[in-house]
Design a protein around this motif. Sequence first.
Motif, PDB file in Angstrom:
ATOM      1  N   SER A  67       0.839  -1.191   0.000  1.00 59.87           N
ATOM      2  CA  SER A  67       0.000   0.000   0.000  1.00 59.87           C
ATOM      3  C   SER A  67       0.877   1.244   0.000  1.00 59.87           C
ATOM      4  N   GLU A 119      -3.485  -0.231  -3.541  1.00 59.45           N
ATOM      5  CA  GLU A 119      -4.333   0.599  -2.683  1.00 59.45           C
ATOM      6  C   GLU A 119      -3.552   1.807  -2.192  1.00 59.45           C
ATOM      7  N   SER A 223      -7.233  -2.346   3.729  1.00 57.26           N
ATOM      8  CA  SER A 223      -5.916  -1.886   4.155  1.00 57.26           C
ATOM      9  C   SER A 223      -5.908  -1.821   5.675  1.00 57.26           C
TER      10      SER A 223
END
Length: 298
Positions: A67, A119, A223
């Motif tokens: 991420s 993400e 996440s």
Amino acid sequence: MELGISTDFDREFVVIEDRKRSLEQIAAAGFSHIHWCYEWDGEYIYAVSEMKQIREWMDEYGLKAKSLHASKGSSGAGGARIKRHYRKDYTSSLEPNRIAGVELIQNRVELAHIIGATEIVLHMYLPYEEFERNPDYKEIFYGQVYRSLDELMPFCAERNVRICIENLFEAPGELQIEQFTRLCRRYPESFLGLCLDTGHAYLVWGREFVEKLAVPFQDRIYSVHLHDNRGWGDRPGCGDAHRIPEDADFPWKELMPVLSRSAYENPLVLEVSMQAGDEPEDYLKRAYEAGQRLYQLQ
């Protein structure tokens, strides 16, 4: 065992050699993934050459990106409880500011795409004091948020990057629940989800954050920022301390089974910060061992 950690675990390095060395230390400690967290705040714009440089470092050390932490705009704008106009703010009621904020997020989406992350994590500070003074402003605020996200959705789809809104500790819990409910009803899971920040959640809801936040939104958790603290107070470890997940009083045993049933896909990601006196090698070893223990609780 795959495990991720935030790149700024030591500090917000600005010297290029320090950033590269930090990635080398992360890989040497056994971590497989990073959460790119530099410039999570402020207006910095990455050049494509810098994006490719980061990817080259990752490839050199065998790291992958789980991420990336995007920025909401002006440094120091965090936690704004009232209506103010900061630069590059995608929630701003001033249209030039809002557009600039969208462009800043697009820059981070492009960085995520190049380093292989699917993400980005994004803050959305709620001006709740303004909501109280002027109830009509809430719909104005969300109208600007929707406009920005509507513009970002096709850009993200082209690059296979999802936006995950992070739960924070600056706004009341009920307003954050309303926030996530609104966003999840409006946008598909392929575009928008939740970044579950455990330390922030504990400061807002205490141990009840598992039932009040994690369970209701488990289908949108894509996440995570895993860290703990000792609540509010003046003792060591209180406040947003970003401690290694090892506090026996923190509800890890309750959370991890919920996380394993959620939409989240491993690896787990620690967002932790070294304290004075810590040495990177020893700190990363402790963090890695703590991450392994969390896997065992799933």
